[in-house]
Motif scaffolding. Structure first.
Motif, short mmCIF file in Angstrom:
data_model
loop_
_atom_site.label_atom_id
_atom_site.label_comp_id
_atom_site.label_asym_id
_atom_site.label_seq_id
_atom_site.Cartn_x
_atom_site.Cartn_y
_atom_site.Cartn_z
N CYS A 365 -4.63 3.14 40.64
CA CYS A 365 -4.99 4.53 40.97
C CYS A 365 -5.58 4.69 42.37
CB CYS A 365 -5.96 5.10 39.94
SG CYS A 365 -7.63 4.45 40.09
N CYS A 377 -11.29 -0.89 36.23
CA CYS A 377 -11.39 0.22 37.19
C CYS A 377 -12.30 1.32 36.62
CB CYS A 377 -10.00 0.79 37.48
SG CYS A 377 -10.05 2.21 38.58
N CYS A 380 -9.58 4.75 36.49
CA CYS A 380 -8.47 4.84 35.52
C CYS A 380 -8.70 3.92 34.32
CB CYS A 380 -7.14 4.54 36.19
SG CYS A 380 -6.92 2.83 36.68
ZN LIG Z 1 -7.77 2.54 38.76
#
Ligand SMILES: [Zn+2]
Length: 392
Positions: A365, A377, A380
């Motif tokens: 992302c 992450c 995301c």
């Molecule tokens: Zn991400």
């Protein structure tokens, strides 16, 4: 669905219901029903007035009161609750969905849909226990689609609560087992368990978990990274080094993660060719900084500076990071106050540039972070997609 569109649907749904109701009454009773007899009519126009005055929240609440709950309108009620949730008004969303959930007349699939939305409201409100209880009741829903959504939300709760074993257990469900990204996540759950045990020096069980991680995802960089640390902890330096060196073979960006670790356990003679190889394969700030430091320690600041100048000429590009390293070395070599003043200015300019830098970036992302390693992450929530990002 945006707010205005939903309002239009509400207005239309109520107006249609009202019109049909009027028609039926007129037919059956053979007389015209005065508008004042219908309280629905009054509320409907109150809602319209709110709408015209741009008081959308009040308009929505009024229309929701008017719109009777039945199988035809339940989707609109659900959507309205979801709208409140997306606006951060979780209390209103909970109230609305609870009101729907209490209706004994709803079919089982509709009840389960409402139950899922209510769980989402609780999750959004941070009431994880209540969300989990509701979700566990519908893990055996008949619809695969609902079951998959339920399982995914349960996983989010377990990840949030760091309930890694529960996350592993639920990942065994057929629906999740078929998702390739879930196998990657399972490997990380095992790594989480292993890292927790490693901190308590329980290396035997930690090693078993790391094997499980690699069984689920043979490309799990984190499992190799943790296994290397486990070997180093057990004083198996040679094995630890070889495991660390294997990581950049999977993704060259990871040189930036393993090089600082290797520099603390390798001799200068061992490290130098590894740094050369890294600078060739993936020219990063980390590799260049370690290389310059190595030369400085052995041959002094002047040799280090010469190396940097030759490196810049070879690369045919001026990197602000190389300039920063050069300035540091020049300061070390030149004690003159005049030059120091000028260099300080240059350094301040470059520091501002440096501060804008980040250490890692999500390849899924684009999320940038100053942490490395970062295994999940923050944006995301994908596992293993945040990679070191300090290329020169
Ligand atoms: Zn991400």
């Amino acid at each position: 669905m945006n707010e205005m569109l939903l309002l239009i649907i509400l207005v239309t749904a109520i107006a249609t219901g009202f019109f049909l109701g009027q028609k039926t009454k007129n037919k059956s009773r053979g007389r015209k029903v005065p508008l004042t007899e219908n309280s629905l009519n009054k509320d409907y126009f109150t809602g319209l007035t709110y709408l015209l005055n741009d008081q959308q929240d009040q308009a929505i609440e009024t229309f929701m009161r008017v719109l009777e709950i039945n199988p035809e309108t339940v989707d609109t009620h659900i959507a309205m609750g979801n709208l409140f949730r997306s606006k951060g008004e979780t209390e209103k969303a909970i109230r609305l969905h609870q009101n729907l959930f209490a209706r004994p007349t709803l079919s089982k699939p509709l009840t389960q849909q409402v139950q899922l939305e209510l769980a989402r409201d609780f999750f959004a409100a941070g009431l994880f226990d209540r969300a989990e209880r509701l979700l566990l009741e519908i893990t055996k829903a008949h619809s695969d689609d609902i079951r998959l959504q339920v399982l995914k939300l349960l996983l989010r709760i377990y990840e949030q609560e760091k309930e890694w074993q529960k996350a592993i257990d639920i990942s065994g469900n057929r629906l999740l087992r078929d998702l390739p990204e879930q196998r990657i996540a399972i490997a990380h759950y095992y790594c989480e368990l292993a890292e927790h045990l490693l901190k308590q020096n329980e290396t035997i069980q930690a090693k078993k978990y790391l094997k499980q991680a690699l069984y689920n995802d043979p490309n799990c960089i984190r499992a190799n990274w943790s296994t290397a640390h486990l070997e180093l902890k057990n004083k198996n330096i040679r094995k630890g080094k070889s495991l660390l060196l294997r990581i950049p073979q999977q993704d060259k960006r990871y040189y930036s993660l393993v090089l600082p670790e290797l520099s603390s356990i390798m001799s200068e003679k061992e490290l130098s060719p590894v740094l050369n190889e890294a600078l060739e394969a993936f020219p990063s700030q980390t590799a260049l900084s370690l290389k310059t430091n190595l030369i400085r320690q052995k041959h002094g600041a002047r040799s280090s500076l010469e190396y940097l100048e030759a490196y810049s000429t070879r690369q045919q590009s001026a990197s602000p990071y190389v300039a920063t390293l050069e300035i540091q070395l020049i300061r070390e070599l030149t004690p003159s106050e005049d030059i120091h003043g000028h260099l300080t200015q240059l350094e301040q300019q470059l520091t501002r540039y440096e501060n804008k830098q980040h250490k890692s970036r999500c390849i899924s992302c684009g999320f940038k972070s100053n942490h490395s390693p970062l295994w999940q992450c923050h944006k995301c929530r994908s596992w293993g997609t945040v990679r070191p990002d300090d290329m020169l």
